[in-house]
Design a protein around this motif. Structure first.
Motif, PDB file in Angstrom:
ATOM      1  N   TYR B  33       2.410 -63.870   9.803  1.00  0.00           N
ATOM      2  CA  TYR B  33       1.028 -64.165   9.445  1.00  0.00           C
ATOM      3  C   TYR B  33       0.120 -63.453  10.429  1.00  0.00           C
ATOM      4  O   TYR B  33       0.416 -63.408  11.619  1.00  0.00           O
ATOM      5  N   ALA B  44       6.610 -66.313  10.940  1.00  0.00           N
ATOM      6  CA  ALA B  44       6.941 -67.565  10.268  1.00  0.00           C
ATOM      7  C   ALA B  44       8.374 -67.533   9.732  1.00  0.00           C
ATOM      8  O   ALA B  44       9.057 -68.550   9.698  1.00  0.00           O
ATOM      9  N   PRO B  63      12.729 -78.662  10.260  1.00  0.00           N
ATOM     10  CA  PRO B  63      11.602 -79.366  10.866  1.00  0.00           C
ATOM     11  C   PRO B  63      10.281 -78.817  10.355  1.00  0.00           C
ATOM     12  O   PRO B  63      10.227 -77.693   9.863  1.00  0.00           O
ATOM     13  N   SER B  64       9.254 -79.608  10.479  1.00  0.00           N
ATOM     14  CA  SER B  64       7.967 -79.181   9.944  1.00  0.00           C
ATOM     15  C   SER B  64       7.452 -77.981  10.739  1.00  0.00           C
ATOM     16  O   SER B  64       7.642 -77.887  11.945  1.00  0.00           O
ATOM     17  N   GLY B  65       6.890 -77.017  10.017  1.00  0.00           N
ATOM     18  CA  GLY B  65       6.387 -75.803  10.650  1.00  0.00           C
ATOM     19  C   GLY B  65       7.426 -74.702  10.796  1.00  0.00           C
ATOM     20  O   GLY B  65       7.148 -73.661  11.389  1.00  0.00           O
ATOM     21  N   CYS B  66       8.627 -74.898  10.239  1.00  0.00           N
ATOM     22  CA  CYS B  66       9.674 -73.882  10.424  1.00  0.00           C
ATOM     23  C   CYS B  66       9.614 -72.799   9.361  1.00  0.00           C
ATOM     24  O   CYS B  66      10.387 -71.849   9.404  1.00  0.00           O
ATOM     25  N   GLY B  67       8.710 -72.921   8.405  1.00  0.00           N
ATOM     26  CA  GLY B  67       8.537 -71.832   7.444  1.00  0.00           C
ATOM     27  C   GLY B  67       9.109 -72.109   6.063  1.00  0.00           C
ATOM     28  O   GLY B  67       9.282 -71.180   5.271  1.00  0.00           O
ATOM     29  N   LYS B  68       9.355 -73.367   5.739  1.00  0.00           N
ATOM     30  CA  LYS B  68       9.932 -73.693   4.431  1.00  0.00           C
ATOM     31  C   LYS B  68       8.947 -73.370   3.300  1.00  0.00           C
ATOM     32  O   LYS B  68       9.320 -72.704   2.328  1.00  0.00           O
ATOM     33  N   SER B  69       7.709 -73.816   3.463  1.00  0.00           N
ATOM     34  CA  SER B  69       6.711 -73.512   2.423  1.00  0.00           C
ATOM     35  C   SER B  69       6.506 -72.008   2.319  1.00  0.00           C
ATOM     36  O   SER B  69       6.359 -71.466   1.220  1.00  0.00           O
ATOM     37  N   THR B  70       6.490 -71.364   3.465  1.00  0.00           N
ATOM     38  CA  THR B  70       6.309 -69.910   3.476  1.00  0.00           C
ATOM     39  C   THR B  70       7.416 -69.228   2.678  1.00  0.00           C
ATOM     40  O   THR B  70       7.146 -68.329   1.878  1.00  0.00           O
TER      41      THR B  70
HETATM   42  N1  LIG Z   1      -1.898 -69.113   6.024  1.00  0.00           N
HETATM   43  C1  LIG Z   1      -1.348 -69.147   7.265  1.00  0.00           C
HETATM   44  N2  LIG Z   1      -1.860 -68.389   8.266  1.00  0.00           N
HETATM   45  C2  LIG Z   1      -1.320 -68.400   9.491  1.00  0.00           C
HETATM   46  N3  LIG Z   1      -0.249 -69.122   9.848  1.00  0.00           N
HETATM   47  C3  LIG Z   1       0.329 -69.908   8.912  1.00  0.00           C
HETATM   48  C4  LIG Z   1      -0.200 -69.955   7.568  1.00  0.00           C
HETATM   49  N4  LIG Z   1       0.559 -70.814   6.843  1.00  0.00           N
HETATM   50  C5  LIG Z   1       1.511 -71.274   7.688  1.00  0.00           C
HETATM   51  N5  LIG Z   1       1.374 -70.732   8.919  1.00  0.00           N
HETATM   52  C6  LIG Z   1       2.245 -70.976  10.077  1.00  0.00           C
HETATM   53  O1  LIG Z   1       3.550 -70.554   9.759  1.00  0.00           O
HETATM   54  C7  LIG Z   1       4.515 -71.489  10.186  1.00  0.00           C
HETATM   55  C8  LIG Z   1       5.333 -71.984   9.018  1.00  0.00           C
HETATM   56  O2  LIG Z   1       4.509 -72.734   8.151  1.00  0.00           O
HETATM   57  P1  LIG Z   1       5.064 -73.436   6.846  1.00  0.00           P
HETATM   58  O3  LIG Z   1       5.786 -72.430   6.014  1.00  0.00           O
HETATM   59  O4  LIG Z   1       3.932 -74.141   6.195  1.00  0.00           O
HETATM   60  O5  LIG Z   1       6.100 -74.485   7.458  1.00  0.00           O
HETATM   61  P2  LIG Z   1       6.790 -75.755   6.780  1.00  0.00           P
HETATM   62  O6  LIG Z   1       6.508 -75.732   5.326  1.00  0.00           O
HETATM   63  O7  LIG Z   1       8.250 -75.607   7.093  1.00  0.00           O
HETATM   64  O8  LIG Z   1       6.229 -76.961   7.444  1.00  0.00           O
HETATM   65  C9  LIG Z   1       3.735 -72.596  10.892  1.00  0.00           C
HETATM   66  O9  LIG Z   1       3.795 -72.354  12.269  1.00  0.00           O
HETATM   67  C10 LIG Z   1       2.353 -72.449  10.376  1.00  0.00           C
HETATM   68  O10 LIG Z   1       1.425 -72.843  11.351  1.00  0.00           O
END
Ligand SMILES: Nc1ncnc2c1ncn2[C@@H]1O[C@H](COP(=O)(O)OP(=O)(O)O)[C@@H](O)[C@H]1O
Ligand SMILES: [Mg+2]
Lengths: 280, 281
Positions: B33, B44, B63-70
């Protein structure tokens, strides 16, 4: 639309209290609110009358009774309608112009971050400028007719609308956009279902501010150069120490503002039915 | 379940898992990102590779913030990887491909549309006419047990109802691949069991490929054919585990199956080894 408004009137959260008694309580609250407002208005009118008679003096602040008499006279000779209609037209046309331009400008700025950042300082500069100071120039450019005043009004309203619409576009919920993108929705679907509805609360808020500005703009325009309108009536009355005339025009202006706001509230009820916090 | 049978595919008959032809191939994907303010980058996803079979039910835990949604967004083509590639049905994902349904972590329902209007949007985007889409929306809401949501706006619905409406919208879009981002994380324990059961029954019925993201290990084991564990940021795949529990599954009951504890234990052992390795390196 009827189905939607029916939903709104239903209690949102179920509770142990029966719905009927809750509704009764709510209508009692509404009635009490209306009575409170009426009492406040009556109190102010009485206080004004007493202050004028026994303290400050009628020649400075007139009295509610005299104003009511003047209103009646003006209504009968038709001048009330002429002046009110003139000021209403200026404010309304100007408001429409400002809102339309503001929506277009705000959308462009909201969609292009780069452009927005480039012109932001200039925009804020113009925004902070007291635009009433432009009034004489508008009169020189556009004459003393409707167009000059409407343009002045528009110049005051446009920036608030623009900045709000820009903010509205920027604060659209990312997930809504992604949900539509993930289903390969067309640009048109996106605007119709996501962008425009998300913008509406911001737009309405800016129109609410714009109403006040529109009336100020119309009145200031009339002070500079006009032959009719409520602002002109205030200035021509003041110049002959006719305080009753000046205050009468101000009262009409106030009522005009209330009507504008009321119309906007109706619009809000129609457009914001989905907002849980809309109840007032 | 006639409504859902209509969109059932042969894949449902045989949940062959990873051995089936690949539905998704994620190859060496890295995603960085870029922060808008100062152009600084944060990683990410770090060199993630992944293969998902057609008809497979895959769970991703981490864990939360590990990039699953990404990762889900990359698979859906909503985000473009900085490095590496994603293929769906063998075709490289460039823009957003057709036939991928995404249920968002926040349900992503439009607050200014009623439940059935929200669902009908999915059906419209699947190519149905307006009346047809509305009909379909009503059917699906009934099918998922949320008739009470009909005519209501999202703010009038409970969290569990909103989740089911969101699933109905995605089903209405008739995807061949379901991406579910922590669909139950916002729900209380009881609602979670109820809604979870609806989801698992419905998705088994439809029989398409599913990736579900969760941070609950037990939930992952209870639902999936295979569990992938991601390490804390930057996201990497730390461990992978095949689950052999019979289908149909039950969101909660499956946890009382004699094999469940054993599988959980094995997964835990793998995880501990991974974590130990991570600490040593
Ligand atoms: N649009 C974005 N811009 C910058 N950083 C992002 C964005 N979306 C997520 N992140 C960062 O990328 C990492 C992974 O996010 P995310 O995929 O949402 O994790 P998860 O779904 O596992 O909780 C996190 O550290 C988050 O802060
Ligand atoms: Mg997430």
């Amino acid at each position: 639309m009827t189905a939607l408004s029916e939903n709104l009137s239903k209690p949102v959260v179920a509770s142990s209290r029966p719905a009927a008694s809750k509704r009764r309580q709510r209508s009692w609250l509404a009635l009490r609110g209306a009575l409170d407002r009426l009492a406040a208005i009556i109190f102010m009118i009485v206080a004004w009358q007493l202050a004028a008679q026994f303290w400050i003096g009628e020649k400075w602040i007139s009295t509610p009774v005299k104003i009511a008499e003047r209103l009646w006279e003006m209504l009968l000779d038709g001048s009330l309608q002429i002046h009110t209609w003139e000021t209403f037209k200026e404010a309304f046309v100007g408001l429409l112009m400002g809102v339309a331009l503001g929506i277009v400008g705000g959308m462009i700025l909201g969609l292009s971050r780069r452009l927005s950042e480039a012109i932001d300082p200039v925009l804020m500069g113009i925004y902070s400028l007291p635009r009433v100071s432009l009034a004489p120039m508008f009169v020189i450019w556009l004459g003393i007719g409707l167009l000059a005043k409407a343009t002045l009004v528009a110049s005051m309203v446009v920036f608030v609308v623009m900045l709000n619409v820009r903010e509205g576009i920027r604060s659209i919920d990312r997930d809504h956009i992604d949900a539509f993108r993930s289903m390969n929705a067309s640009r048109w679907m996106m605007w119709r279902h996501v962008m425009i509805p998300s913008m509406i609360p911001w737009l309405l808020a800016s129109i609410r501010i714009g109403i006040g500005m529109a009336l100020v703009g119309a009145v200031v325009g009339e002070l500079i150069g006009a032959s009719q309108g409520l602002g002109w009536y205030v200035s021509s009355s003041s110049s002959i120490y006719d305080m009753t005339g000046a205050f009468t025009a101000l009262v009409v202006l106030m009522i005009l503002a209330m009507i504008f706001n009321f119309a906007l509230s109706l619009l809000e009820k129609r457009l914001m039915f989905w907002r849980p916090s809309v109840s007032s | 379940m006639t409504v859902l049978e209509a969109i059932r595919t042969p894949a449902a008959v045989d949940r062959a898992g990873a051995s089936a032809p690949a539905k998704i191939e994620v190859a060496n994907v890295t995603l960085r990102y870029t922060r808008k303010q100062d152009q600084s980058e944060s990683t990410a996803l770090d060199n993630v590779s992944l293969r998902v079979g057609t008809g497979e039910f895959l769970a991703i835990v981490g864990p939360s913030g590990c990039g699953k949604s990404t990762l889900l967004k990359v698979i859906n083509g909503l985000l473009r990887p900085s490095e590496g590639s994603v293929r769906i049905d063998g075709k490289p994902v460039e823009n957003v491909p057709d036939g991928v349904g995404f249920v968002f972590q926040s349900d992503g329902l439009l607050p200014w549309r009623t439940a059935e209007e929200n669902v009908a949007i999915g059906a419209t985007l699947a190519g149905r006419s307006a009346t047809d889409a509305r009909q379909r929306a009503l059917e699906l809401l009934t099918e998922l047990g949320v008739q009470r949501a009909i005519g209501k706006h999202p703010h009038e619905l409970s969290g569990g109802m909103r989740k089911r409406v969101a699933l109905a919208r995605t089903i209405a879009y008739e995807p061949k691949l379901y991406l579910l981002d922590e669909p139950f994380s916002a729900l209380d324990a009881q609602t979670r069991i109820h809604v979870g059961n609806r989801f698992i029954k419905t998705l088994e019925e439809i029989g398409q490929t599913v990736i579900i993201v969760t941070h609950d290990l037990e939930e992952a084991i209870a639902l999936a054919d295979r569990v992938i564990v991601m390490s804390a940021a930057p996201g990497r795949i730390a461990a992978e585990f095949k689950i052999d529990l019979p289908r149909p599954r039950d969101y909660y009951q499956s946890r009382f199956h004699p094999d469940f504890r054993r599988q959980q234990q094995q997964l835990w052992d793998v995880l501990q080894r991974e974590m130990a390795g991570e600490l040593n390196s």
